[in-house]
Scaffold this motif. Structure first.
Motif, PDB file in Angstrom:
ATOM      1  N   UNK A  59       0.821  -1.215   0.000  1.00  0.00           N
ATOM      2  CA  UNK A  59       0.000   0.000   0.000  1.00  0.00           C
ATOM      3  C   UNK A  59       0.853   1.262   0.000  1.00  0.00           C
ATOM      4  N   UNK A  60       2.042   1.162   0.610  1.00  0.00           N
ATOM      5  CA  UNK A  60       2.872   2.355   0.740  1.00  0.00           C
ATOM      6  C   UNK A  60       4.339   1.933   0.711  1.00  0.00           C
ATOM      7  N   UNK A  61       4.915   1.848  -0.472  1.00  0.00           N
ATOM      8  CA  UNK A  61       6.289   1.362  -0.615  1.00  0.00           C
ATOM      9  C   UNK A  61       7.314   2.288   0.015  1.00  0.00           C
ATOM     10  N   UNK A  62       6.976   3.551   0.230  1.00  0.00           N
ATOM     11  CA  UNK A  62       7.919   4.492   0.840  1.00  0.00           C
ATOM     12  C   UNK A  62       8.270   4.103   2.272  1.00  0.00           C
ATOM     13  N   UNK A  63       7.406   3.362   2.931  1.00  0.00           N
ATOM     14  CA  UNK A  63       7.620   2.982   4.334  1.00  0.00           C
ATOM     15  C   UNK A  63       8.111   1.541   4.484  1.00  0.00           C
ATOM     16  N   UNK A  64       8.639   0.957   3.427  1.00  0.00           N
ATOM     17  CA  UNK A  64       8.977  -0.468   3.469  1.00  0.00           C
ATOM     18  C   UNK A  64      10.009  -0.802   4.543  1.00  0.00           C
ATOM     19  N   UNK A 139      -0.089  -0.773  10.855  1.00  0.00           N
ATOM     20  CA  UNK A 139      -0.240   0.617  11.298  1.00  0.00           C
ATOM     21  C   UNK A 139       0.965   1.473  10.908  1.00  0.00           C
ATOM     22  N   UNK A 140       2.169   0.917  11.031  1.00  0.00           N
ATOM     23  CA  UNK A 140       3.366   1.678  10.646  1.00  0.00           C
ATOM     24  C   UNK A 140       3.330   1.970   9.145  1.00  0.00           C
ATOM     25  N   UNK A 141       2.772   1.041   8.390  1.00  0.00           N
ATOM     26  CA  UNK A 141       2.621   1.289   6.956  1.00  0.00           C
ATOM     27  C   UNK A 141       1.713   2.459   6.678  1.00  0.00           C
TER      28      UNK A 141
END
Length: 183
Positions: A59-64, A139-141
Motif C-alpha cells: 500500500x505504501x512502498x515508501x515505508x517499506x 499501522x506503521x505502513x
C-alpha cells in the motif's frame, strides 16, 4: 462407565510389564513430540505478521524499511514460545533428569509426558504475538510517523501475551527438575 474403567485397568496392567526406565524413555520421546506442537502458534503468528507487513508495504512502498523492521521485531518476539518448546524438547531428548530415577514408572513417564504437553500452551502466545506484530506493521505502513509509539505498545502487549508461554515453561521445568511427586 464400567467399560472405561476396564480399559484403564487393562492399559495399566499392560504398562506394568515395562520397567520404569522404559516407560520414562518412551514417554520422553512422546513428550518431546508434544512439546514441538507448540510451534504451530509461532508459525501462524509469524505468517500473519509477514502477510500484514507485505500488505502494508504494497500500500505504501515508501515505508517499506519501517514496516519490515516492525514486522521482523514482532515476529521474533512471537517465536519465543516456540523456542521455549524447543528447549523443553531438547532437555527431554538429551538430558532428561527423570531417566534412571528410582520410583513409580508411571509417575516418571507421566512427568515426561506432562512436560511436553505443558508446552502446548505456547500455541496461544505465538498466535497472539504474531497478530500484534501484524497489526503493528500494518499501522506503521499507514502512519510511519508513529513508528516508535506503535512499536512500544506492540512490545508491551506481546510481553503480557507471553506470560502463558512462560508459565508453561516453568511447569515443564518443575516436572523435569523439581517434581514434587518424586520427593
Amino acid at each position: 462407565m464400567g467399560e472405561i474403567s476396564n480399559l484403564v485397568m487393562f492399559v495399566l496392567e499392560w504398562l506394568s510389564q515395562f520397567s520404569a526406565e522404559t516407560l520414562t524413555i518412551s514417554a520422553t520421546i512422546i513428550g518431546a513430540g508434544f512439546a514441538m506442537i507448540a510451534g504451530i502458534g509461532p508459525g501462524v503468528g509469524q505468517g500473519f505478521a509477514a502477510g500484514k507487513g507485505a500488505e502494508a508495504v504494497g500500500k505504501n512502498t515508501d515505508n517499506s524499511q519501517s514496516v519490515t523492521l516492525v514486522m521482523l521485531l514482532g515476529a521474533a518476539v512471537a517465536e519465543t514460545s516456540g523456542i521455549f518448546s524447543l528447549v523443553v524438547a531438547l532437555i527431554l531428548l538429551y538430558s532428561n533428569p527423570l531417566i534412571g530415577l528410582q520410583g513409580a514408572g508411571f509417575v516418571l513417564a507421566a512427568s515426561a509426558l506432562g512436560a511436553g504437553l505443558a508446552m502446548m500452551a505456547g500455541i496461544g502466545p505465538g498466535i497472539g504475538q504474531g497478530y500484534a506484530a501484524g497489526k503493528g506493521a500494518e499501522r506503521v505502513g499507514n502512519r510511519p510517523e508513529y513508528q516508535g509509539l506503535i512499536v512500544r505498545v506492540m512490545l508491551l502487549g506481546q510481553a503480557v501475551g507471553q506470560t502463558t508461554g512462560i508459565y508453561a515453561l516453568v511447569v515443564a521445568l518443575i516436572l523435569l527438575f523439581a517434581n514434587p511427586f518424586l520427593a
